[in-house]
Design a protein around this motif. Structure first.
Motif, PDB file in Angstrom:
ATOM      1  N   UNK A 228      -6.648  14.717  -9.863  1.00  0.00           N
ATOM      2  CA  UNK A 228      -7.830  15.183 -11.114  1.00  0.00           C
ATOM      3  C   UNK A 228      -8.978  14.235 -10.624  1.00  0.00           C
ATOM      4  N   UNK A 229      -8.935  13.372  -9.684  1.00  0.00           N
ATOM      5  CA  UNK A 229     -10.108  12.733  -9.588  1.00  0.00           C
ATOM      6  C   UNK A 229     -10.254  12.430  -8.097  1.00  0.00           C
ATOM      7  N   UNK A 230     -11.191  12.905  -7.402  1.00  0.00           N
ATOM      8  CA  UNK A 230     -11.352  12.641  -5.908  1.00  0.00           C
ATOM      9  C   UNK A 230     -12.142  11.473  -5.800  1.00  0.00           C
ATOM     10  N   UNK A 231     -11.855  10.458  -4.814  1.00  0.00           N
ATOM     11  CA  UNK A 231     -12.710   9.357  -4.511  1.00  0.00           C
ATOM     12  C   UNK A 231     -12.563   8.548  -5.734  1.00  0.00           C
ATOM     13  N   UNK A 232     -11.615   8.106  -6.568  1.00  0.00           N
ATOM     14  CA  UNK A 232     -11.641   7.202  -7.782  1.00  0.00           C
ATOM     15  C   UNK A 232     -12.022   5.699  -7.104  1.00  0.00           C
ATOM     16  N   UNK A 233     -12.789   5.313  -8.126  1.00  0.00           N
ATOM     17  CA  UNK A 233     -13.104   3.799  -7.817  1.00  0.00           C
ATOM     18  C   UNK A 233     -12.214   2.775  -8.087  1.00  0.00           C
ATOM     19  N   UNK A 234     -12.190   1.724  -7.480  1.00  0.00           N
ATOM     20  CA  UNK A 234     -11.328   0.594  -7.598  1.00  0.00           C
ATOM     21  C   UNK A 234     -11.033   0.593  -9.206  1.00  0.00           C
ATOM     22  N   UNK A 235     -11.930   0.439  -9.884  1.00  0.00           N
ATOM     23  CA  UNK A 235     -11.836   0.063 -11.386  1.00  0.00           C
ATOM     24  C   UNK A 235     -11.013   1.394 -11.962  1.00  0.00           C
ATOM     25  N   UNK A 236     -11.292   2.545 -11.737  1.00  0.00           N
ATOM     26  CA  UNK A 236     -10.497   3.837 -12.149  1.00  0.00           C
ATOM     27  C   UNK A 236      -8.996   3.658 -11.554  1.00  0.00           C
ATOM     28  N   UNK A 237      -8.751   3.285 -10.502  1.00  0.00           N
ATOM     29  CA  UNK A 237      -7.572   3.168 -10.069  1.00  0.00           C
ATOM     30  C   UNK A 237      -6.686   2.067 -10.643  1.00  0.00           C
ATOM     31  N   UNK A 238      -7.291   0.949 -10.835  1.00  0.00           N
ATOM     32  CA  UNK A 238      -6.548  -0.165 -11.663  1.00  0.00           C
ATOM     33  C   UNK A 238      -6.344   0.220 -13.115  1.00  0.00           C
ATOM     34  N   UNK A 239      -7.190   1.105 -13.590  1.00  0.00           N
ATOM     35  CA  UNK A 239      -7.168   1.482 -15.007  1.00  0.00           C
ATOM     36  C   UNK A 239      -5.943   2.506 -15.090  1.00  0.00           C
ATOM     37  N   UNK A 240      -5.885   3.466 -14.012  1.00  0.00           N
ATOM     38  CA  UNK A 240      -4.827   4.538 -14.094  1.00  0.00           C
ATOM     39  C   UNK A 240      -3.407   4.010 -13.764  1.00  0.00           C
ATOM     40  N   UNK A 241      -3.502   2.952 -12.754  1.00  0.00           N
ATOM     41  CA  UNK A 241      -2.213   2.372 -12.492  1.00  0.00           C
ATOM     42  C   UNK A 241      -1.821   1.139 -13.204  1.00  0.00           C
ATOM     43  N   UNK A 242      -2.611   0.825 -14.418  1.00  0.00           N
ATOM     44  CA  UNK A 242      -2.140  -0.384 -15.386  1.00  0.00           C
ATOM     45  C   UNK A 242      -0.928  -0.026 -15.683  1.00  0.00           C
ATOM     46  N   UNK A 243      -0.249   1.120 -15.962  1.00  0.00           N
ATOM     47  CA  UNK A 243       0.863   1.502 -16.513  1.00  0.00           C
ATOM     48  C   UNK A 243       2.145   1.274 -15.809  1.00  0.00           C
ATOM     49  N   UNK A 244       1.745   0.636 -14.414  1.00  0.00           N
ATOM     50  CA  UNK A 244       2.771   0.704 -13.446  1.00  0.00           C
ATOM     51  C   UNK A 244       2.764  -0.945 -13.013  1.00  0.00           C
ATOM     52  N   UNK A 245       4.206  -1.755 -13.460  1.00  0.00           N
ATOM     53  CA  UNK A 245       4.197  -3.091 -13.093  1.00  0.00           C
ATOM     54  C   UNK A 245       4.478  -3.281 -11.802  1.00  0.00           C
ATOM     55  N   UNK A 246       3.946  -4.123 -11.068  1.00  0.00           N
ATOM     56  CA  UNK A 246       4.529  -4.597  -9.930  1.00  0.00           C
ATOM     57  C   UNK A 246       4.356  -6.160  -9.721  1.00  0.00           C
ATOM     58  N   UNK A 247       5.996  -6.652  -9.482  1.00  0.00           N
ATOM     59  CA  UNK A 247       6.209  -7.935  -9.474  1.00  0.00           C
ATOM     60  C   UNK A 247       5.845  -8.731  -8.031  1.00  0.00           C
ATOM     61  N   UNK A 248       5.868  -8.145  -7.134  1.00  0.00           N
ATOM     62  CA  UNK A 248       5.671  -8.414  -5.799  1.00  0.00           C
ATOM     63  C   UNK A 248       4.497  -8.644  -5.200  1.00  0.00           C
ATOM     64  N   UNK A 249       3.599  -7.510  -5.310  1.00  0.00           N
ATOM     65  CA  UNK A 249       2.436  -7.601  -4.273  1.00  0.00           C
ATOM     66  C   UNK A 249       1.225  -7.977  -4.921  1.00  0.00           C
ATOM     67  N   UNK A 250       1.032  -8.342  -6.053  1.00  0.00           N
ATOM     68  CA  UNK A 250      -0.258  -8.634  -6.638  1.00  0.00           C
ATOM     69  C   UNK A 250      -0.967  -7.331  -6.679  1.00  0.00           C
ATOM     70  N   UNK A 251      -0.929  -6.174  -6.373  1.00  0.00           N
ATOM     71  CA  UNK A 251      -1.508  -5.004  -6.664  1.00  0.00           C
ATOM     72  C   UNK A 251      -2.576  -4.692  -5.591  1.00  0.00           C
ATOM     73  N   UNK A 252      -3.168  -5.719  -5.042  1.00  0.00           N
ATOM     74  CA  UNK A 252      -4.289  -5.581  -3.989  1.00  0.00           C
ATOM     75  C   UNK A 252      -3.974  -4.605  -3.108  1.00  0.00           C
TER      76      UNK A 252
END
Lengths: 158, 287
Positions: free
Chosen positions: A120-144
């Protein structure tokens, strides 16, 4: 009561599936146990962690919060379907080069959510990506690495 | 965890649904989006005898924009309203509040009416319903009744709904053109339940506030209007200085829980800051 079953007919990864399911079986358990599609994970089973995310009727959904019987008539795509179609080829490559997976448990859910975002979004910003993926938790990588990978794929979409 | 055993019915019509609900001898729960109920079932915090799935009843799926306001039926999905620009025009506060709810996957299935029926004290939509004086239309086999949101929502996860009833629709009143509005919330991570939130809606004419709605949520058992503050604002000159007044009054007037993750004093200060922020934004939005 718990032995009650119903027949469901739905599309899973482009194929028609007809099965008898227990009424209290979740869609997550159905794709994993009945269909052998174990790419979809179970983390919290209450909708918070995102490991169970699949696509149902073009929407990202928590398969742990949907009953299999509710998927009657639906078109469901799991991580296996996205892999088979090649839709996530670029994301998988970017995940590898960005060290976006360690244990890999969150990865399927991350890829499904990222796919829905990129559809739905071409070239999403970092902020948009972090927001959209905020519902997926990762315990290992620190998300970067995960965010970087999605951003990279977004940038390469013209 | 898996849910404990239950019976399951998926009525095709509203009449059939209401008949199922009228059986008061069983513990019956209505399943709409399932984003609040299924976690409770999976954690075994709820164990109904019967789950009535209302997702296949065509007349419950829609929302519409009427002269009286935005009417949202029982199973209208949050994501559908969120992506509709007409909703943003008809009720910008509802549209913005939707973006703050949980995560995208939750909103794909979650329903506006379901969130209000669940009445989580930290949830955005019950607070919006209170802020806008929305009307909740309840229906049972015995007929229909209407309650103001402030009457309907009674406490944490407690509403005036009877076991035989279903929310038929929620009506968010027509938006006053030119209103200033804002929703401000604080949560530890995006999509987490709000630790606290505030909603401000103002009408201004000739530089003077003619109506004000200020709501605090996430801080006590349910979303609360701040009527004393509201009456201070009405008749006041609309200026950013009002925010300081509002912050001070909120400190004095807001009801807060003490404990369970935050002290009463913390919540009081949080409420004050968020009301100030919401008011400043609302003033900035007045057209």
């Amino acid at each position: 009561m718990s032995t009650a079953t119903r027949t469901v007919r739905l599309q899973v990864n482009g194929r028609e599936v007809v099965r008898e399911v227990s009424i209290r079986q979740s869609l997550a358990d159905f794709v994993r146990d009945d269909l052998g599609l174990t790419g979809t994970r179970l983390g919290c089973e209450h909708g918070v962690c995102g490991a169970c995310t699949v696509i149902a009727d073009a929407q990202p959904v928590r398969s742990c919060l949907m009953l299999a019987v509710q998927a009657d008539g639906a078109s469901v795509t799991t991580i296996e379907g996205l892999a088979a179609s090649g839709e996530i080829d670029a994301l998988r490559e970017a995940f590898a080069t960005n060290f976006a997976a360690q244990c890999g448990f969150c990865t399927a859910g991350m890829l499904v959510s990222a796919t829905c975002l990129l559809r739905t979004t071409s070239q999403p910003t970092e902020s948009a990506i972090r927001q959209e993926l905020s519902g997926n938790l990762c315990r290992c990588t620190g998300y970067g690495g995960i965010v970087g990978a999605v951003q990279e794929v977004g940038r390469s979409n013209r | 965890m898996k849910p404990s055993p239950f019976d399951y019915a998926v009525p095709a019509t509203l009449v059939e649904c209401l008949e199922l609900l009228s059986d008061e001898s069983r513990d019956i729960r209505v399943l709409a989006g399932g984003q609040s109920l299924m976690p409770m079932l999976n954690l075994r915090l709820a164990h109904p005898d019967l789950l009535v799935d209302i997702n296949r009843i065509p007349e419950l799926t829609a929302y519409s924009i009427r002269p009286s306001g935005l009417a949202v039926s029982a199973t209208a999905r949050m994501a559908d309203l969120e992506s509709d620009p007409a909703v943003a025009t008809a009720s910008p506060l509802v549209a913005e509040a939707l973006t703050l709810i949980g995560h995208r996957a939750i909103r794909s299935r979650g329903t506006v009416c379901g969130s209000i029926a669940h009445a989580d004290p930290a949830a955005e939509l019950p607070a919006v319903a209170v802020a806008l004086d929305a009307e909740v239309v309840l229906i049972s086999a015995a007929g229909e009744r209407r309650l103001a949101a402030t009457e309907f929502i009674q406490g944490p996860l407690i509403t005036a709904i009877a076991a035989t009833e279903l929310i038929r629709e929620v009506l968010f009143p027509a938006w006053r053109p030119g209103s200033g509005w804002a929703i401000a919330e604080f949560s530890r991570r995006h999509g987490d339940f709000a630790v606290g939130g505030a909603i401000a809606i103002l009408s201004v004419e000739g530089g003077v506030v003619t109506s004000a709605s200020v709501t605090a949520f996430g801080l006590a058992g349910r979303a609360q209007r701040l009527p004393v503050l509201e009456s201070t604002l009405v008749g006041a000159v609309a200026s950013p200085a009002l925010a300081a007044t509002a912050e001070q009054q909120t400190l004095e007037q807001v009801e807060v829980w003490d404990g369970a993750g935050a002290s009463g004093q913390y919540r009081r200060r949080l409420a004050s800051g968020l009301v100030g922020r919401a008011l400043r934004q609302a003033l900035g939005r007045v057209a």
